[in-house]
Design an enzyme around this catalytic site. Structure first.
Site, PDB file in Angstrom:
ATOM      1  N   GLY A  43       0.873  -1.167   0.000  1.00 26.79           N
ATOM      2  CA  GLY A  43       0.000   0.000   0.000  1.00 26.79           C
ATOM      3  C   GLY A  43       0.903   1.207   0.000  1.00 26.79           C
ATOM      4  CG  ASN A  44       0.946   3.372  -2.481  1.00 26.54           C
ATOM      5  OD1 ASN A  44      -0.059   3.960  -2.850  1.00 26.54           O
ATOM      6  ND2 ASN A  44       1.343   2.223  -3.018  1.00 26.54           N
ATOM      7  N   GLY A  59       8.880  -0.302  -2.037  1.00 26.74           N
ATOM      8  CA  GLY A  59       9.502  -1.530  -1.554  1.00 26.74           C
ATOM      9  C   GLY A  59      10.228  -1.452  -0.233  1.00 26.74           C
ATOM     10  CB  SER A  88       5.082   1.242  -8.397  1.00 20.48           C
ATOM     11  OG  SER A  88       4.225   0.518  -7.529  1.00 20.48           O
ATOM     12  CD  GLU A  89      -0.408   1.514  -7.534  1.00 22.46           C
ATOM     13  OE1 GLU A  89      -0.632   2.270  -8.501  1.00 22.46           O
ATOM     14  OE2 GLU A  89      -0.819   0.354  -7.487  1.00 22.46           O
ATOM     15  CG  HIS A 107      -3.248   2.316  -2.855  1.00 22.66           C
ATOM     16  ND1 HIS A 107      -4.405   1.669  -3.242  1.00 22.66           N
ATOM     17  CD2 HIS A 107      -2.219   1.569  -3.339  1.00 22.66           C
ATOM     18  CE1 HIS A 107      -4.094   0.587  -3.941  1.00 22.66           C
ATOM     19  NE2 HIS A 107      -2.772   0.514  -4.011  1.00 22.66           N
ATOM     20  CG  HIS A 109      -3.047  -3.982  -1.886  1.00 22.53           C
ATOM     21  ND1 HIS A 109      -1.959  -4.656  -2.418  1.00 22.53           N
ATOM     22  CD2 HIS A 109      -3.159  -2.830  -2.600  1.00 22.53           C
ATOM     23  CE1 HIS A 109      -1.438  -3.936  -3.399  1.00 22.53           C
ATOM     24  NE2 HIS A 109      -2.144  -2.820  -3.528  1.00 22.53           N
ATOM     25  CE1 TYR A 128     -24.012   7.038  10.438  1.00 20.98           C
ATOM     26  CE2 TYR A 128     -25.505   5.279  11.098  1.00 20.98           C
ATOM     27  CZ  TYR A 128     -24.504   6.177  11.408  1.00 20.98           C
ATOM     28  OH  TYR A 128     -23.991   6.209  12.681  1.00 20.98           O
ATOM     29  CG  HIS A 169      -5.139  -2.449  -7.144  1.00 19.66           C
ATOM     30  ND1 HIS A 169      -4.498  -1.756  -8.148  1.00 19.66           N
ATOM     31  CD2 HIS A 169      -4.370  -2.253  -6.047  1.00 19.66           C
ATOM     32  CE1 HIS A 169      -3.394  -1.194  -7.672  1.00 19.66           C
ATOM     33  NE2 HIS A 169      -3.299  -1.480  -6.395  1.00 19.66           N
ATOM     34  CE1 TYR A 224     -20.999  11.797  15.509  1.00 18.09           C
ATOM     35  CE2 TYR A 224     -18.722  11.701  14.770  1.00 18.09           C
ATOM     36  CZ  TYR A 224     -19.725  11.275  15.617  1.00 18.09           C
ATOM     37  OH  TYR A 224     -19.456  10.340  16.583  1.00 18.09           O
TER      38      TYR A 224
END
Length: 230
Positions: A43-44, A59, A88-89, A107, A109, A128, A169, A224
């Site tokens: 993830g990133n 990595g 890489s993302e 991001h 997974h 909701y 993904h 809220y």
């Protein structure tokens, strides 16, 4: 003997605001692992400081990141801080910053969210909290990771939303702070888990909220929380 930790401000070219943001970014990235939203480095996380985007490097296990590892690019993707290769993302992160008022992107997974992304074109309105993400959470069509095609598919799915699923993904969510982006990510994973659990009951179909109910909840959720007294 304990390893001496350097002050991020000692790293060449890193200002105080960037150093503080990098520390929060690393903490958030580590939280995605401890909370089970990612495995390893899958993830990133990024955060925007002025026109610099600080982002997790490619990595590198999050528990090994130090102040020396600060990694930053400009909005065109040119590296302006650090020597480690950015995630890489990066195209997805930059696409969000160029197209929205986002100050942070997460991001992951996450397993339940990724499972849902393989089943439906959007997450059914099972709760909701869908309103807190702007409405029904769409699934961006699959494209190879790290590509401009994936970034474009993601932007379409994010239209008027603050989070979406990425087919086969994972998830992506943004916010005005890292805390908000992370909370939206966690809420999305929880709702996916909830829907999968409800639909698995034999002979029963989950009740879903209408668009009007989701919109009303979203309106209420905007106010809220605690307000500062004057």
């Amino acid at each position: 003997m304990a390893e001496e930790r350097r002050d991020p401000r000692d790293v060449r070219g890193v200002g105080a605001e960037e150093a503080d943001a990098w520390g929060e970014l690393v903490d958030t990235a580590r939280r995605t692992v401890s909370d089970g939203l990612v495995v390893g480095t899958s993830g990133n996380v990024s955060v925007r400081v002025a026109d610099t985007v600080l982002v997790t490097p490619s990595g590198v296990p999050y528990d090994r990141l130090t102040p020396d590892d600060v990694t930053g690019v400009d909005l065109d993707g040119r590296q302006v801080l650090g020597s480690l290769v950015p995630t890489s993302e990066l195209p997805m992160h930059l696409a969000v910053y160029r197209s929205t008022d986002a100050r942070a992107v997460v991001h992951t997974h996450a397993v339940h969210a990724t499972a849902v992304s393989t089943l439906v074109p959007e997450l059914p309105a099972i709760h909701y909290m869908t309103g807190a993400l702007g409405g029904a959470v769409r699934v961006a069509p699959y494209a190879t990771y790290g590509t401009d095609e994936l970034a474009e598919n993601m932007l379409h799915a994010l239209a008027d939303r603050s989070a979406c699923l990425l087919q086969n993904h994972g998830t992506i969510a943004y916010g005005s702070t890292l805390s908000q982006a992370y909370d939206r990510t966690a809420q999305l994973e929880w709702m996916c888990h909830l829907w999968l659990t409800a639909r698995a009951v034999p002979g029963l179909t989950p009740n879903l909220l209408t668009e009007e109910q989701v919109a009303e909840a979203g309106e209420r959720l905007r106010g809220y929380g605690q307000r500062r007294l004057r």
